[in-house]
Design a protein around this motif. Sequence first.
Motif, PDB file in Angstrom:
ATOM      1  N   ALA A  30      25.747  39.206  38.324  1.00 29.82           N
ATOM      2  CA  ALA A  30      26.811  40.114  38.113  1.00 29.82           C
ATOM      3  C   ALA A  30      26.961  40.954  39.356  1.00 29.82           C
ATOM      4  O   ALA A  30      26.617  42.035  39.449  1.00 29.82           O
ATOM      5  CB  ALA A  30      26.965  40.971  36.991  1.00 29.82           C
ATOM      6  N   PRO A  31      28.262  40.783  40.476  1.00 29.08           N
ATOM      7  CA  PRO A  31      27.970  41.315  41.730  1.00 29.08           C
ATOM      8  C   PRO A  31      28.614  43.106  41.423  1.00 29.08           C
ATOM      9  O   PRO A  31      27.891  43.369  42.231  1.00 29.08           O
ATOM     10  CB  PRO A  31      28.629  40.872  42.428  1.00 29.08           C
ATOM     11  CG  PRO A  31      29.220  39.466  42.059  1.00 29.08           C
ATOM     12  CD  PRO A  31      28.318  39.625  40.141  1.00 29.08           C
ATOM     13  N   SER A  32      29.248  43.453  40.384  1.00 27.47           N
ATOM     14  CA  SER A  32      29.216  44.790  40.186  1.00 27.47           C
ATOM     15  C   SER A  32      28.529  45.234  39.966  1.00 27.47           C
ATOM     16  O   SER A  32      28.965  46.562  40.229  1.00 27.47           O
ATOM     17  CB  SER A  32      30.385  44.268  39.351  1.00 27.47           C
ATOM     18  OG  SER A  32      30.278  44.453  37.686  1.00 27.47           O
ATOM     19  N   VAL A  33      27.544  44.699  39.804  1.00 28.34           N
ATOM     20  CA  VAL A  33      25.892  45.851  39.481  1.00 28.34           C
ATOM     21  C   VAL A  33      24.896  45.636  39.956  1.00 28.34           C
ATOM     22  O   VAL A  33      23.767  46.312  40.041  1.00 28.34           O
ATOM     23  CB  VAL A  33      26.370  46.519  37.599  1.00 28.34           C
ATOM     24  CG1 VAL A  33      27.394  47.083  36.874  1.00 28.34           C
ATOM     25  CG2 VAL A  33      25.663  45.014  36.977  1.00 28.34           C
ATOM     26  N   ASP A  34      25.360  44.599  41.135  1.00 28.19           N
ATOM     27  CA  ASP A  34      24.167  43.658  41.682  1.00 28.19           C
ATOM     28  C   ASP A  34      22.689  43.478  40.311  1.00 28.19           C
ATOM     29  O   ASP A  34      21.534  44.072  40.568  1.00 28.19           O
ATOM     30  CB  ASP A  34      23.431  44.979  42.383  1.00 28.19           C
ATOM     31  CG  ASP A  34      22.763  44.077  43.728  1.00 28.19           C
ATOM     32  OD1 ASP A  34      22.790  42.290  43.183  1.00 28.19           O
ATOM     33  OD2 ASP A  34      21.908  44.373  44.073  1.00 28.19           O
ATOM     34  N   VAL A  75      28.542  32.587  34.011  1.00 30.52           N
ATOM     35  CA  VAL A  75      29.173  32.231  34.669  1.00 30.52           C
ATOM     36  C   VAL A  75      30.044  33.916  35.233  1.00 30.52           C
ATOM     37  O   VAL A  75      30.561  34.130  33.945  1.00 30.52           O
ATOM     38  CB  VAL A  75      30.176  31.056  35.148  1.00 30.52           C
ATOM     39  CG1 VAL A  75      31.575  31.325  34.663  1.00 30.52           C
ATOM     40  CG2 VAL A  75      30.769  31.085  37.120  1.00 30.52           C
ATOM     41  N   TYR A  76      29.989  34.341  36.303  1.00 28.00           N
ATOM     42  CA  TYR A  76      30.683  35.450  36.163  1.00 28.00           C
ATOM     43  C   TYR A  76      32.587  35.699  36.752  1.00 28.00           C
ATOM     44  O   TYR A  76      32.536  34.656  37.936  1.00 28.00           O
ATOM     45  CB  TYR A  76      29.998  36.612  37.269  1.00 28.00           C
ATOM     46  CG  TYR A  76      30.048  37.762  37.330  1.00 28.00           C
ATOM     47  CD1 TYR A  76      30.223  38.942  37.092  1.00 28.00           C
ATOM     48  CD2 TYR A  76      31.221  37.907  38.921  1.00 28.00           C
ATOM     49  CE1 TYR A  76      30.876  39.729  37.291  1.00 28.00           C
ATOM     50  CE2 TYR A  76      31.573  39.490  38.714  1.00 28.00           C
ATOM     51  CZ  TYR A  76      31.465  40.488  38.147  1.00 28.00           C
ATOM     52  OH  TYR A  76      31.866  41.316  38.456  1.00 28.00           O
ATOM     53  N   VAL A  77      32.433  36.192  35.822  1.00 26.11           N
ATOM     54  CA  VAL A  77      34.415  36.359  36.857  1.00 26.11           C
ATOM     55  C   VAL A  77      34.586  37.409  37.555  1.00 26.11           C
ATOM     56  O   VAL A  77      34.753  38.626  36.302  1.00 26.11           O
ATOM     57  CB  VAL A  77      35.462  36.107  36.084  1.00 26.11           C
ATOM     58  CG1 VAL A  77      37.050  36.169  36.127  1.00 26.11           C
ATOM     59  CG2 VAL A  77      34.997  34.558  35.190  1.00 26.11           C
ATOM     60  N   ALA A  78      35.311  37.681  39.154  1.00 28.86           N
ATOM     61  CA  ALA A  78      34.852  38.803  39.258  1.00 28.86           C
ATOM     62  C   ALA A  78      36.585  39.635  38.514  1.00 28.86           C
ATOM     63  O   ALA A  78      36.035  40.721  38.852  1.00 28.86           O
ATOM     64  CB  ALA A  78      34.836  38.587  40.941  1.00 28.86           C
ATOM     65  N   SER A  79      37.429  38.913  39.260  1.00 25.77           N
ATOM     66  CA  SER A  79      38.601  39.321  38.607  1.00 25.77           C
ATOM     67  C   SER A  79      38.562  40.124  37.389  1.00 25.77           C
ATOM     68  O   SER A  79      39.512  41.560  36.813  1.00 25.77           O
ATOM     69  CB  SER A  79      39.462  38.892  38.876  1.00 25.77           C
ATOM     70  OG  SER A  79      39.316  37.878  37.732  1.00 25.77           O
ATOM     71  N   GLN A  80      38.031  40.221  36.605  1.00 22.55           N
ATOM     72  CA  GLN A  80      37.328  40.380  35.109  1.00 22.55           C
ATOM     73  C   GLN A  80      36.350  41.548  34.894  1.00 22.55           C
ATOM     74  O   GLN A  80      36.159  41.441  33.185  1.00 22.55           O
ATOM     75  CB  GLN A  80      37.924  39.757  34.118  1.00 22.55           C
ATOM     76  CG  GLN A  80      38.916  38.433  34.287  1.00 22.55           C
ATOM     77  CD  GLN A  80      40.029  38.925  34.079  1.00 22.55           C
ATOM     78  OE1 GLN A  80      40.056  40.705  33.377  1.00 22.55           O
ATOM     79  NE2 GLN A  80      40.935  39.047  34.713  1.00 22.55           N
TER      80      GLN A  80
END
Length: 150
Positions: A30-34, A75-80
Amino acid sequence: MINPQTNATDNTTLGGLSVGGNKWFGISHAPSVDLLYGVPFDAPSVLIVNPRTNVTDTTALVNLPPGRGKWIEMVYVASQDTLYAAPYDASSVLMINPSTNVTDTITLSGLGTDNAKWWGITFASSVDLLFAAPFNSNAVLIINPRTNVT
């Protein structure tokens, strides 16, 4: 861990987890929190790995439905800012908001009680949809992450 530049492996730094099989099946970034999130297959919690500090956490995301073979792959969805795990034996998709550390097994539920329904999930950014491959199911699971509808 595998260092892709040297091909060196390390299976001790992130140790200390309980012994036994089928705990988590699949891991996603999850790149938003690494942070990395391990999918609970038989485990009662989500595995969280901090790749910067080499610390694991199995206590932050608990209170999941009981059972074996719950979810598989994620899977990670960045837009959400959401991780989605495909239901294997579970009757719901596991959704995780990594920014708030909140799990959701209610929104995308009612997917049946059959075993080994789907295996693997991916996000097709060209159509903004998630696809889970049928294992024993007779259909591909398609999820619209904007509306959280299958």
